[in-house]
Motif scaffolding. Structure first.
Motif, PDB file in Angstrom:
ATOM      1  N   ASP A 298       8.260   9.230  -5.269  1.00 33.41           N
ATOM      2  CA  ASP A 298       8.868   8.556  -6.416  1.00 33.41           C
ATOM      3  C   ASP A 298       8.584   7.053  -6.368  1.00 33.41           C
ATOM      4  OD1 ASP A 298      10.380   7.673  -8.512  1.00 33.41           O
ATOM      5  OD2 ASP A 298      12.263   8.565  -7.838  1.00 33.41           O
ATOM      6  N   GLN A 300      10.165   4.767  -7.906  1.00 37.88           N
ATOM      7  CA  GLN A 300      11.381   3.964  -8.092  1.00 37.88           C
ATOM      8  C   GLN A 300      12.128   3.685  -6.788  1.00 37.88           C
ATOM      9  OE1 GLN A 300      11.727   2.701 -11.113  1.00 37.88           O
ATOM     10  NE2 GLN A 300       9.906   3.897 -11.655  1.00 37.88           N
ATOM     11  N   ASP A 302      12.492   3.175  -2.342  1.00 38.03           N
ATOM     12  CA  ASP A 302      12.018   2.180  -1.375  1.00 38.03           C
ATOM     13  C   ASP A 302      10.936   2.734  -0.464  1.00 38.03           C
ATOM     14  OD1 ASP A 302      13.493   3.928   0.147  1.00 38.03           O
ATOM     15  OD2 ASP A 302      14.653   2.381   1.192  1.00 38.03           O
TER      16      ASP A 302
END
Length: 381
Positions: A298, A300, A302
């Motif tokens: 992903d 989005q 960290d």
């Protein structure tokens, strides 16, 4: 002893200089680079303006010179004393010596260290007594240029110029007719970014920047074209320039039974001009990883996986995983999925997370991440 060359006189704010050509075999005997060095041991004062020669760069340029389509259209910049040259103006139409400033005949006193190289020493000294034969070099000759102006010119040329983005360089291989490892890797990178079934769909900055149409940014991508191509290239060829030259000459691409064991897992597909096969393997591999590690994939979160360091680590990991699958004739997505299912189970038990909090940005992060992933997969190397 003297030698002559025709030249064009050019006037610019720094003064006048001359554009000419000199055979490489001649120039390498008459030019010297004034390397910056300590000239007074006691006071440790420095003289000279040039950097020391880089052996790796000389080796690369020498290899390039040996290629059948090599060229150096940009000039080597030289400085000489007016005491060593006679300048005669010539009429381009009649060849008679007249008062025109356009075309000149330069007559030099032939001696060692006649010229000081201001820029282009690596190009010049990559020539030897054999490869210099039949090669002419474009030169810019400045007369009586003060050392401070030489230093300023050298520093300006070498410090202020910016190299061309490698993503653009790789993208230009799309225009090439020679099927080189560069073109092969570029084709695969484009497929990864373009095909909707690819886990890298619209994740690659082609030309090194987020793609735009007029003022609209079409999508934000975490990887540059350079980063993607560079890692694919490593799995195709140890020396892509030599492979390109052999392809240009119509020679067969050398393939060895040991290529796969030596990490060149894509070389056989390059030899058979099978871009699609390389793409399919990468699609299967990364799709399997995405399936078992959706949170790491992903953009989005960290996770470091979508970053260049994560991509590089996974490309390192691909080699031993592919080698094991290829031995049994299975490099399908299901095979890669079986490997990553083990990794995912082990990752859930681990306290280490694949982010920059656990893998410090300083130092060699990529190999550390690759070793951690390899351990998760329980694969022996």
């Amino acid at each position: 002893m003297k030698f002559e060359t025709m030249a064009i006189k050019v006037n610019q704010p720094i003064g006048c200089f001359y554009l000419a050509k000199i055979p490489a075999c001649v120039l390498r005997e008459l030019a010297a680079a004034d390397v910056r060095r300590i000239v007074d041991r006691e006071n440790q004062t420095h003289g000279g303006i040039q950097r020391s020669r880089n052996k790796d760069r000389l080796k690369d340029i020498k290899q390039y010179i040996g290629m059948g389509d090599s060229s150096f259209p940009n000039s080597i910049i030289l400085e000489a004393s007016s005491d060593d040259v006679t300048v005669k103006n010539i009429s381009a139409a009649s060849g008679e010596i007249i008062g025109s400033d356009d075309l000149c005949l330069l007559i030099f006193q032939k001696r060692k260290d006649l010229f000081k190289v201001i820029d282009g020493q690596h190009r010049l000294y990559a020539f030897d007594e054999i490869n210099c034969e039949g090669y002419e070099l474009v030169v810019t000759i400045l007369l009586d240029l003060p050392i401070e102006d030489q230093a300023y010119m050298f520093s300006t040329i070498n410090f202020k110029q910016r190299p061309v983005d490698r993503s653009l360089v790789y993208d230009l291989y799309e225009e090439a007719t020679i099927y080189s490892p560069y073109k092969d890797a570029h084709n695969v990178a484009k497929l990864l970014n373009r095909e909707r079934d690819s886990p890298f769909f619209e994740r690659v900055k082609l030309l090194g920047v987020d793609p735009r149409f007029e003022d609209e940014i079409l999508y934000k991508a975490p990887l540059t074209q350079n980063a993607v191509v560079r890692e694919i290239l490593k799995l195709i060829s140890k020396n892509p320039d030599v492979d390109r030259e052999n392809a240009r000459l119509g020679k067969a691409i050398e393939v060895s039974d040991s290529d796969r064991d030596n990490g060149l897992i894509f070389r056989e597909f390059y030899a058979r001009v099978e871009d699609w096969a390389i793409y399919a393997i990468l699609r299967n591999y990364f799709s399997a990883f995405k399936r078992h590690f959706p949170e790491l994939w992903d953009l989005q979160g960290d996770s470091l996986i979508p970053k260049t360091v994560g991509y590089g680590a996974l490309m390192r990991l691909l080699v031993p995983i592919y080698q094991r699958g290829a031995q049994s004739g299975d490099v399908t997505e299901n095979y890669f999925s079986s490997v990553f299912s083990v990794a995912a189970a082990n990752y859930q038990k681990s306290e280490v997370r694949l982010n920059f909090e656990h893998f410090d940005r300083a130092g060699s992060v990529e190999p550390k991440v690759a070793r951690f992933l390899l351990k998760l997969c329980e694969i022996e190397v």
